[in-house]
Design an enzyme around this catalytic site. Structure first.
Site, PDB file in Angstrom:
ATOM      1  N   ASN A   1      35.906  51.044  50.991  1.00  9.95           N
ATOM      2  CA  ASN A   1      34.882  50.716  49.992  1.00  9.95           C
ATOM      3  C   ASN A   1      34.099  49.443  50.310  1.00  9.95           C
ATOM      4  O   ASN A   1      32.910  49.355  50.002  1.00  9.95           O
ATOM      5  CB  ASN A   1      35.504  50.630  48.601  1.00  9.95           C
ATOM      6  CG  ASN A   1      35.913  51.997  48.097  1.00  9.95           C
ATOM      7  OD1 ASN A   1      35.300  53.007  48.431  1.00  9.95           O
ATOM      8  ND2 ASN A   1      36.969  52.038  47.301  1.00  9.95           N
TER       9      ASN A   1
ATOM     10  N   HIS B   1      44.913  44.329  52.181  1.00  5.75           N
ATOM     11  CA  HIS B   1      43.462  44.449  52.001  1.00  5.75           C
ATOM     12  C   HIS B   1      42.726  43.169  52.405  1.00  5.75           C
ATOM     13  O   HIS B   1      41.520  43.199  52.610  1.00  5.75           O
ATOM     14  CB  HIS B   1      43.168  44.778  50.536  1.00  5.75           C
ATOM     15  CG  HIS B   1      42.159  45.855  50.321  1.00  5.75           C
ATOM     16  ND1 HIS B   1      41.777  46.763  51.275  1.00  5.75           N
ATOM     17  CD2 HIS B   1      41.443  46.183  49.208  1.00  5.75           C
ATOM     18  CE1 HIS B   1      40.876  47.590  50.773  1.00  5.75           C
ATOM     19  NE2 HIS B   1      40.650  47.258  49.523  1.00  5.75           N
TER      20      HIS B   1
ATOM     21  N   PHE C   1      45.792  37.890  45.718  1.00  2.00           N
ATOM     22  CA  PHE C   1      45.480  38.810  46.811  1.00  2.00           C
ATOM     23  C   PHE C   1      45.751  38.209  48.192  1.00  2.00           C
ATOM     24  O   PHE C   1      45.616  38.900  49.199  1.00  2.00           O
ATOM     25  CB  PHE C   1      44.016  39.262  46.723  1.00  2.00           C
ATOM     26  CG  PHE C   1      43.704  40.019  45.471  1.00  2.00           C
ATOM     27  CD1 PHE C   1      44.252  41.272  45.244  1.00  2.00           C
ATOM     28  CD2 PHE C   1      42.868  39.474  44.510  1.00  2.00           C
ATOM     29  CE1 PHE C   1      43.971  41.973  44.079  1.00  2.00           C
ATOM     30  CE2 PHE C   1      42.579  40.167  43.347  1.00  2.00           C
ATOM     31  CZ  PHE C   1      43.134  41.422  43.129  1.00  2.00           C
TER      32      PHE C   1
ATOM     33  N   MET D   1      34.772  41.305  44.520  1.00  5.28           N
ATOM     34  CA  MET D   1      35.866  42.214  44.825  1.00  5.28           C
ATOM     35  C   MET D   1      35.420  43.061  46.015  1.00  5.28           C
ATOM     36  O   MET D   1      34.230  43.150  46.329  1.00  5.28           O
ATOM     37  CB  MET D   1      36.226  43.061  43.602  1.00  5.28           C
ATOM     38  CG  MET D   1      36.764  42.219  42.445  1.00  5.28           C
ATOM     39  SD  MET D   1      38.102  41.073  42.910  1.00  5.28           S
ATOM     40  CE  MET D   1      39.491  42.175  42.927  1.00  5.28           C
TER      41      MET D   1
ATOM     42  N   ASN E   1      34.938  46.178  46.814  1.00  9.74           N
ATOM     43  CA  ASN E   1      33.934  47.249  46.753  1.00  9.74           C
ATOM     44  C   ASN E   1      32.511  46.745  46.503  1.00  9.74           C
ATOM     45  O   ASN E   1      31.578  47.538  46.484  1.00  9.74           O
ATOM     46  CB  ASN E   1      34.333  48.313  45.720  1.00  9.74           C
ATOM     47  CG  ASN E   1      34.423  47.768  44.319  1.00  9.74           C
ATOM     48  OD1 ASN E   1      34.457  46.561  44.117  1.00  9.74           O
ATOM     49  ND2 ASN E   1      34.473  48.659  43.349  1.00  9.74           N
TER      50      ASN E   1
END
Length: 190
Positions: free
Chosen positions: A112, A19, A14, A64, A66
């Site tokens: 989120n 994000h 990631f 994560m 959310n």
């Protein structure tokens, strides 16, 4: 004590994705000041450092996206940090790449990670810096888009944005006047 939270997803795959722009800003500030996230507790990596004589708590959730609130709320509670001293940095699809928006408070706007923090803190009355990543084109889904790495051309712009957002954080730590920081740093980064 001020609290600076960068949002992102954990894991090598990631890194440098849209994000994870919140992580990138926090990492930039840490590296610039020779700080490191040297503590892990409550599902987060964090450190407490001094900037301009003031204590600043930097947090990167190790969940994560959310579930970000599951890291942020317990660490803030442990160190008795009030929500009004919190600034969250995160990606925003509704802003074009190169745009930065600072806000005193507000809704999650469909993000989120922010939904989780608002839920766990029980309030949306905290500062945030929204960093534009734009919307997907050519039929790409939102999840695929936000988990995509920036292209080399995009990184040229985003490096300027990261530095701009970091300067906004530094100015807030220095002055404690978020209204002035908003006036100076809101808008498109050139």
């Amino acid at each position: 004590m001020k609290c600076i939270v960068g949002l992102g997803n954990i894991g090598k795959r990631f890194e440098l994705t849209r994000h994870n722009i919140g992580f990138e800003v926090v990492d930039y500030i840490l590296e610039k000041n020779n700080f490191s996230l040297d503590k892990q507790k409550f599902k987060g990596a964090y450190t407490i450092e001094r900037m301009n004589g003031d204590k600043v708590l930097f947090i990167e959730p190790m969940t994560m996206m959310n579930l970000s609130g599951e890291a942020v709320a317990p660490i803030m509670d442990y160190y008795n940090v009030n929500p009004e001293d919190l600034i969250v940095l995160y990606d925003d699809l509704d802003l074009e790449q190169g745009q930065v928006r600072l806000r005193q408070k507000g809704s999650a706007g469909g993000h989120n990670g922010m939904k989780s923090i608002i839920k766990m803190l029980g309030t949306d009355q905290f500062k945030r810096i929204r960093i534009g990543v734009g919307r997907p084109t050519n039929g790409m889904t939102v999840p695929d888009y936000v988990l995509q790495r920036f292209s080399n051309d995009e990184m040229v712009t985003m490096e300027k944005v990261i530095e701009h957002a970091a300067r906004a954080i530094e100015k807030f730590v220095e002055t404690s006047r978020f209204d002035h920081v908003m006036n100076e740093f809101n808008g498109e980064v050139k």
